[in-house]
Design a protein around this motif. Structure first.
Motif, PDB file in Angstrom:
ATOM      1  N   LYS A 108       0.824  -1.219   0.000  1.00  0.00           N
ATOM      2  CA  LYS A 108       0.000   0.000   0.000  1.00  0.00           C
ATOM      3  C   LYS A 108       0.852   1.261   0.000  1.00  0.00           C
ATOM      4  O   LYS A 108       0.643   2.180   0.785  1.00  0.00           O
ATOM      5  CB  LYS A 108      -0.946  -0.008   1.198  1.00  0.00           C
ATOM      6  N   GLY A 109       1.837   1.261  -0.867  1.00  0.00           N
ATOM      7  CA  GLY A 109       2.667   2.449  -1.010  1.00  0.00           C
ATOM      8  C   GLY A 109       3.826   2.519  -0.036  1.00  0.00           C
ATOM      9  O   GLY A 109       4.619   3.441  -0.085  1.00  0.00           O
ATOM     10  N   HIS A 110       3.921   1.568   0.863  1.00  0.00           N
ATOM     11  CA  HIS A 110       5.043   1.552   1.798  1.00  0.00           C
ATOM     12  C   HIS A 110       6.048   0.502   1.361  1.00  0.00           C
ATOM     13  O   HIS A 110       5.673  -0.602   0.989  1.00  0.00           O
ATOM     14  CB  HIS A 110       4.560   1.254   3.216  1.00  0.00           C
ATOM     15  N   ARG A 111       7.329   0.864   1.460  1.00  0.00           N
ATOM     16  CA  ARG A 111       8.360  -0.053   1.021  1.00  0.00           C
ATOM     17  C   ARG A 111       8.469  -1.261   1.951  1.00  0.00           C
ATOM     18  O   ARG A 111       8.359  -1.142   3.162  1.00  0.00           O
ATOM     19  CB  ARG A 111       9.712   0.661   1.015  1.00  0.00           C
ATOM     20  N   VAL A 112       8.718  -2.364   1.334  1.00  0.00           N
ATOM     21  CA  VAL A 112       8.991  -3.572   2.106  1.00  0.00           C
ATOM     22  C   VAL A 112      10.484  -3.855   1.996  1.00  0.00           C
ATOM     23  O   VAL A 112      11.036  -3.873   0.899  1.00  0.00           O
ATOM     24  CB  VAL A 112       8.187  -4.773   1.571  1.00  0.00           C
ATOM     25  N   VAL A 113      11.125  -3.986   3.128  1.00  0.00           N
ATOM     26  CA  VAL A 113      12.562  -4.225   3.151  1.00  0.00           C
ATOM     27  C   VAL A 113      12.800  -5.603   3.740  1.00  0.00           C
ATOM     28  O   VAL A 113      12.334  -5.906   4.838  1.00  0.00           O
ATOM     29  CB  VAL A 113      13.287  -3.169   4.004  1.00  0.00           C
ATOM     30  N   ALA A 114      13.532  -6.402   2.991  1.00  0.00           N
ATOM     31  CA  ALA A 114      13.880  -7.716   3.521  1.00  0.00           C
ATOM     32  C   ALA A 114      15.270  -7.623   4.120  1.00  0.00           C
ATOM     33  O   ALA A 114      16.191  -7.089   3.507  1.00  0.00           O
ATOM     34  CB  ALA A 114      13.852  -8.742   2.405  1.00  0.00           C
ATOM     35  N   THR A 115      15.393  -8.123   5.319  1.00  0.00           N
ATOM     36  CA  THR A 115      16.679  -8.023   6.002  1.00  0.00           C
ATOM     37  C   THR A 115      16.785  -9.144   7.024  1.00  0.00           C
ATOM     38  O   THR A 115      15.999 -10.092   6.992  1.00  0.00           O
ATOM     39  CB  THR A 115      16.810  -6.626   6.647  1.00  0.00           C
ATOM     40  N   THR A 116      17.754  -9.044   7.888  1.00  0.00           N
ATOM     41  CA  THR A 116      17.886 -10.034   8.956  1.00  0.00           C
ATOM     42  C   THR A 116      17.488  -9.378  10.266  1.00  0.00           C
ATOM     43  O   THR A 116      17.445  -8.150  10.349  1.00  0.00           O
ATOM     44  CB  THR A 116      19.339 -10.522   9.077  1.00  0.00           C
ATOM     45  N   GLY A 148       6.623  -0.330  10.534  1.00  0.00           N
ATOM     46  CA  GLY A 148       6.995   0.952  11.121  1.00  0.00           C
ATOM     47  C   GLY A 148       5.803   1.625  11.768  1.00  0.00           C
ATOM     48  O   GLY A 148       4.650   1.274  11.508  1.00  0.00           O
ATOM     49  N   ALA A 149       6.094   2.607  12.617  1.00  0.00           N
ATOM     50  CA  ALA A 149       5.041   3.271  13.395  1.00  0.00           C
ATOM     51  C   ALA A 149       4.015   3.949  12.496  1.00  0.00           C
ATOM     52  O   ALA A 149       2.807   3.868  12.738  1.00  0.00           O
ATOM     53  CB  ALA A 149       5.667   4.293  14.336  1.00  0.00           C
ATOM     54  N   ALA A 150       4.488   4.610  11.438  1.00  0.00           N
ATOM     55  CA  ALA A 150       3.570   5.346  10.569  1.00  0.00           C
ATOM     56  C   ALA A 150       2.682   4.381   9.786  1.00  0.00           C
ATOM     57  O   ALA A 150       1.504   4.660   9.555  1.00  0.00           O
ATOM     58  CB  ALA A 150       4.348   6.230   9.606  1.00  0.00           C
ATOM     59  N   VAL A 151       3.251   3.255   9.395  1.00  0.00           N
ATOM     60  CA  VAL A 151       2.468   2.244   8.673  1.00  0.00           C
ATOM     61  C   VAL A 151       1.340   1.745   9.566  1.00  0.00           C
ATOM     62  O   VAL A 151       0.179   1.665   9.151  1.00  0.00           O
ATOM     63  CB  VAL A 151       3.371   1.064   8.237  1.00  0.00           C
ATOM     64  N   ALA A 152       1.703   1.471  10.825  1.00  0.00           N
ATOM     65  CA  ALA A 152       0.699   0.962  11.760  1.00  0.00           C
ATOM     66  C   ALA A 152      -0.411   1.988  11.966  1.00  0.00           C
ATOM     67  O   ALA A 152      -1.592   1.659  11.980  1.00  0.00           O
ATOM     68  CB  ALA A 152       1.360   0.639  13.096  1.00  0.00           C
ATOM     69  N   ARG A 153      -0.010   3.258  12.085  1.00  0.00           N
ATOM     70  CA  ARG A 153      -0.993   4.297  12.371  1.00  0.00           C
ATOM     71  C   ARG A 153      -1.895   4.554  11.158  1.00  0.00           C
ATOM     72  O   ARG A 153      -3.109   4.611  11.260  1.00  0.00           O
ATOM     73  CB  ARG A 153      -0.278   5.577  12.787  1.00  0.00           C
ATOM     74  N   SER A 185       4.328  -9.316  13.288  1.00  0.00           N
ATOM     75  CA  SER A 185       4.923  -9.848  14.524  1.00  0.00           C
ATOM     76  C   SER A 185       5.418  -8.735  15.419  1.00  0.00           C
ATOM     77  O   SER A 185       5.637  -8.927  16.601  1.00  0.00           O
ATOM     78  CB  SER A 185       6.088 -10.768  14.180  1.00  0.00           C
ATOM     79  N   GLY A 186       5.613  -7.555  14.840  1.00  0.00           N
ATOM     80  CA  GLY A 186       6.114  -6.465  15.669  1.00  0.00           C
ATOM     81  C   GLY A 186       5.773  -5.112  15.067  1.00  0.00           C
ATOM     82  O   GLY A 186       5.650  -4.976  13.860  1.00  0.00           O
ATOM     83  N   VAL A 187       5.591  -4.118  15.940  1.00  0.00           N
ATOM     84  CA  VAL A 187       5.368  -2.752  15.500  1.00  0.00           C
ATOM     85  C   VAL A 187       6.458  -1.905  16.136  1.00  0.00           C
ATOM     86  O   VAL A 187       6.671  -1.963  17.351  1.00  0.00           O
ATOM     87  CB  VAL A 187       3.977  -2.243  15.935  1.00  0.00           C
ATOM     88  N   LEU A 188       7.160  -1.136  15.293  1.00  0.00           N
ATOM     89  CA  LEU A 188       8.255  -0.322  15.809  1.00  0.00           C
ATOM     90  C   LEU A 188       7.735   0.992  16.396  1.00  0.00           C
ATOM     91  O   LEU A 188       6.705   1.502  15.979  1.00  0.00           O
ATOM     92  CB  LEU A 188       9.244  -0.012  14.681  1.00  0.00           C
ATOM     93  N   ALA A 189       8.468   1.500  17.363  1.00  0.00           N
ATOM     94  CA  ALA A 189       8.138   2.804  17.932  1.00  0.00           C
ATOM     95  C   ALA A 189       8.520   3.888  16.910  1.00  0.00           C
ATOM     96  O   ALA A 189       9.408   3.665  16.096  1.00  0.00           O
ATOM     97  CB  ALA A 189       8.893   2.998  19.231  1.00  0.00           C
TER      98      ALA A 189
END
Lengths: 458, 238
Positions: A108-116, A148-153, A185-189
């Motif tokens: 939905k317009g937000h980047r998805v980053v694959a990482t470890t 990320g926080a903005a995505v969650a909001r 699984s997680g939402v960042l501050a």
């Protein structure tokens, strides 16, 4: 004291024109203060986007491009780097840690980053502040996603929600992987950095998105639905859920697998992300003093064309690029101030002839030309300082009301306190320019006082 | 400088005044002596040079030639600043109308005068304010804005202001011309009542009915360069 009162009352008496003058000055001062504040704040948050990372490694190309896509998630890498490069980098004696990043997908317009999961330990912003989880924890399984926080909001997502990630980076992606739902699984501050607007998945997760996609075209179902792969996938997930600290070891096993399997099974995607190409690698060094040496070595790496950039330098370079726009804005703001000051001078000058009687009365009482001169200057000081006070009040109000919107829409964290010594200096310059310009009507009042008699002819 | 000059309130000697860059004088005042405490009535039609004469007396305009002594001081030799100070300290001036700064209240208009008085006289002048307001019957409008006052009240406030600080010379430029007959009488009575014998008055008006109150009356024509020339010619003919 009486003169101050006289100046004030005189201005009040002419409140129509005076208020307009103050208004136009207020707008100019507001622009100067506002733009300067915005610039300082944006620059600060800009420079604070990444800290603690000593080098960003990517495929050879523009340093700015690398910075833009790896840190700001803007644009995309023209070339990718091989997993093997990452592995070699981690073996370098000076490298303390290295985080692989693979981009190219969106939600939905937000980047998805694959990482470890290392990303959440080593990525830092501002003054070496680390990422914190507002809820949940790092991704463990293949289909876990940290947001990320903005995505969650913005999207009103909560822990445990199931979301679908799309291939490609367009806001509306036609090719959605409806069959690969991810679980939050997680939402960042909130951090005030591009992290807020991104989603993070494991490299295995990204591989899973792409497992049935080759060159952006969906591969017919039968092949991917083979029972064998399905089984393997399940087993894999089981392993992840079991113990995610074990993840790194799992990677290694598979990396070994991969090197042997690579030639004869290129389409075998579910064995992890290790054949996945990377977009960039964030590198932390043991000793920062070796940064340039390591950068040099990476730039001369023979395996594939690589470049390493030092985030601080690249950020400065990028800011200089943005700087010209900033200069243009600043210029406009100052022009508005100058127009306001000129308007003030004009209206004062025009007002003098209407105040001839007033001046004649003062002259008859014993006022000398100097008295009238200072009176005009006092009026200018009153006009300018009220404009300054109004501008400060208005900007405070604006910041206060726009703060939440700016943070949610633009990820810009604006401080309410915009008064710095530089801003104070600007205000002083405006005040002094006002006084300098007011010398014109002041001298004029002076000259009239000497030339005109006490009796005004109508 | 003769003895009478130094003693007189106002003394004009061989004064020539010309407008702007003109060569021929407009006013010629060879000898005008106003004794201390003398009440002088100066009459003449508009355009007769009354305003110019008043500006010369007030030290706002300077003559081309001659000397003007006020209370013994030659104001043509003073600096601009000294002349302004002299005016503030020793002269009270009342205009025809629009004497007051419209956006200040009546009391502030009076305080404006005190602003220009020497520091040591300010306290006394402040003490005078309520007394003068009371005597002139305008104490009840002291807090009103000047533009809200009637013309009669405005002229009385102007009179009160002129008297603040007890100046030795009062210059009044047609102060009653904007007033009707009743108010005019009232104003003139108050003026003469409040002026002591030490204070000189130069009262300019074209209203000949008022001249009876004064010690002496002078025709402005006497100072006009053109009429002096005409008079000289007629004398020669006779």
């Amino acid at each position: 004291m009486m003169r101050m009162r006289l100046a004030g009352k005189s201005l009040l008496n002419r409140r129509g024109t005076v208020l307009l003058t103050i208004l136009s000055l207020t707008i100019g001062i507001l622009l100067v203060l506002g733009i300067n504040h915005l610039r300082t704040q944006v620059k600060e948050s800009f420079n604070n986007t990444l800290s603690g990372t000593d080098l960003i490694v990517g495929a050879r190309g523009g340093a700015l491009n690398l910075l833009l896509y790896s840190v700001f998630h803007m644009g995309s890498s023209t070339h990718s780097i091989r997993w093997q490069t990452y592995e070699e980098l981690t073996k370098h004696s000076q490298v303390k840690w290295a985080i692989p990043l693979a981009m190219g997908d969106s939600h939905k317009g937000h980047r998805v980053v694959a990482t470890t999961p290392d990303f959440f330990t080593h990525y830092a912003y501002g003054k070496k502040q680390q990422l914190n989880f507002a809820a949940g924890k790092s991704f463990a399984g293949k289909y876990d996603v940290v947001i990320g926080a903005a995505v969650a909001r913005k999207l009103n997502y909560q822990l445990g929600d199931k979301i679908v990630l799309a291939h490609g980076i367009a806001e509306v992606s036609l090719a959605k992987h409806n069959d690969s739902p991810f679980v939050i699984s997680g939402v960042l501050a909130p951090t005030g950095t591009p992290v807020d607007n991104s989603l993070y998945i494991s490299l295995a997760g990204m591989a899973a998105i792409h497992e049935d996609w080759q060159s952006g075209v969906k591969i017919p179902a039968p092949k991917k639905e083979s029972p064998q792969t399905e089984q393997k996938k399940d087993a894999h997930e089981h392993e992840h859920n079991h113990d995610h600290d074990h993840d790194d070891e799992a990677h290694h096993e598979h990396a070994d697998d991969h090197s042997t399997e690579e030639e004869h099974d290129e389409h075998h995607h579910d064995h992890h992300a290790h054949d996945q190409s990377l977009s960039a690698i964030f590198v932390g060094l043991h000793n920062r003093a070796t940064t340039f040496a390591v950068q040099q070595q990476i730039n001369q790496y023979t395996g594939e064309p690589l470049q390493a950039v030092i985030p601080g330098l690249a950020l400065t370079e990028l800011w200089q690029l943005v700087g010209s726009v900033e200069t243009a804005f600043n210029l406009i703001a100052w022009l508005v101030v100058i127009a306001g000051l000129l308007g003030m001078t004009t209206s004062l000058l025009a007002g003098l002839s209407q105040r001839q009687r007033e001046f004649a009365i003062l002259r008859s009482l014993g006022a000398g030309p100097w008295y009238l001169f200072v009176l005009v200057i006092l009026e200018v000081l009153l006009i300018c300082s009220s404009a300054i006070v109004f501008a400060i009040a208005l900007l405070t109000l604006l910041l206060w009301s726009l703060q939440p919107w700016l943070l949610s829409e633009w990820g810009i964290q604006l401080a309410l306190n915009f008064m710095t010594s530089q801003q104070g200096y600007y205000l002083l310059v405006i005040l002094l320019s006002g006084v300098v310009l007011s010398l014109v009507p002041a001298f004029n009042a002076c000259r009239r006082a000497l030339g005109d008699g006490l009796v005004v002819k109508y | 400088m003769n003895k009478s000059t130094s003693n007189n309130a106002i003394s004009f000697e061989s004064v020539r005044y010309a407008w702007g860059k003109q060569d021929s004088p407009f006013l010629v005042i060879n000898d005008l002596q106003i004794a201390p405490g003398e009440k002088l009535f100066l009459y003449g039609a508009s355009g007769s040079g009354k305003s110019t004469l008043l500006n010369l007396m007030a030290g706002v305009l300077l003559p081309r030639a001659g000397s003007i002594h006020l209370l013994g001081a030659d104001i043509t030799r003073l600096s601009n600043r000294q002349r302004d100070q002299f005016r503030a300290q020793h002269m009270g001036i009342i205009f025809q109308q629009f004497n007051l700064i419209p956006y200040l209240n009546c009391a502030d208009n009076l305080r404006m005068r005190i602003e220009f008085l020497p520091r040591d006289q300010q306290q006394d002048a402040i003490a005078q304010i309520p007394v003068l307001l009371e005597r002139l019957g305008i104490a009840h409008v002291a807090q009103q804005q000047a533009h809200q006052l009637s013309v009669g009240q405005q002229q009385r406030v102007a009179l009160a202001r002129a008297l603040l600080g007890s100046p030795r010379i009062i210059i009044a430029d047609e102060p009653t011309s904007a007033l009707d007959a009743g108010l005019r009488e009232e104003f003139m009575s108050l003026l003469f009542e409040l002026l002591d014998e030490k204070t000189g008055l130069v009262f300019v008006s074209h209203d000949q009915q008022l001249r009876s109150r004064f010690d002496r009356a002078l025709d402005m024509q006497a100072f006009r360069a053109d009429s002096i020339a005409a008079a000289n010619t007629s004398e020669v003919q006779v």
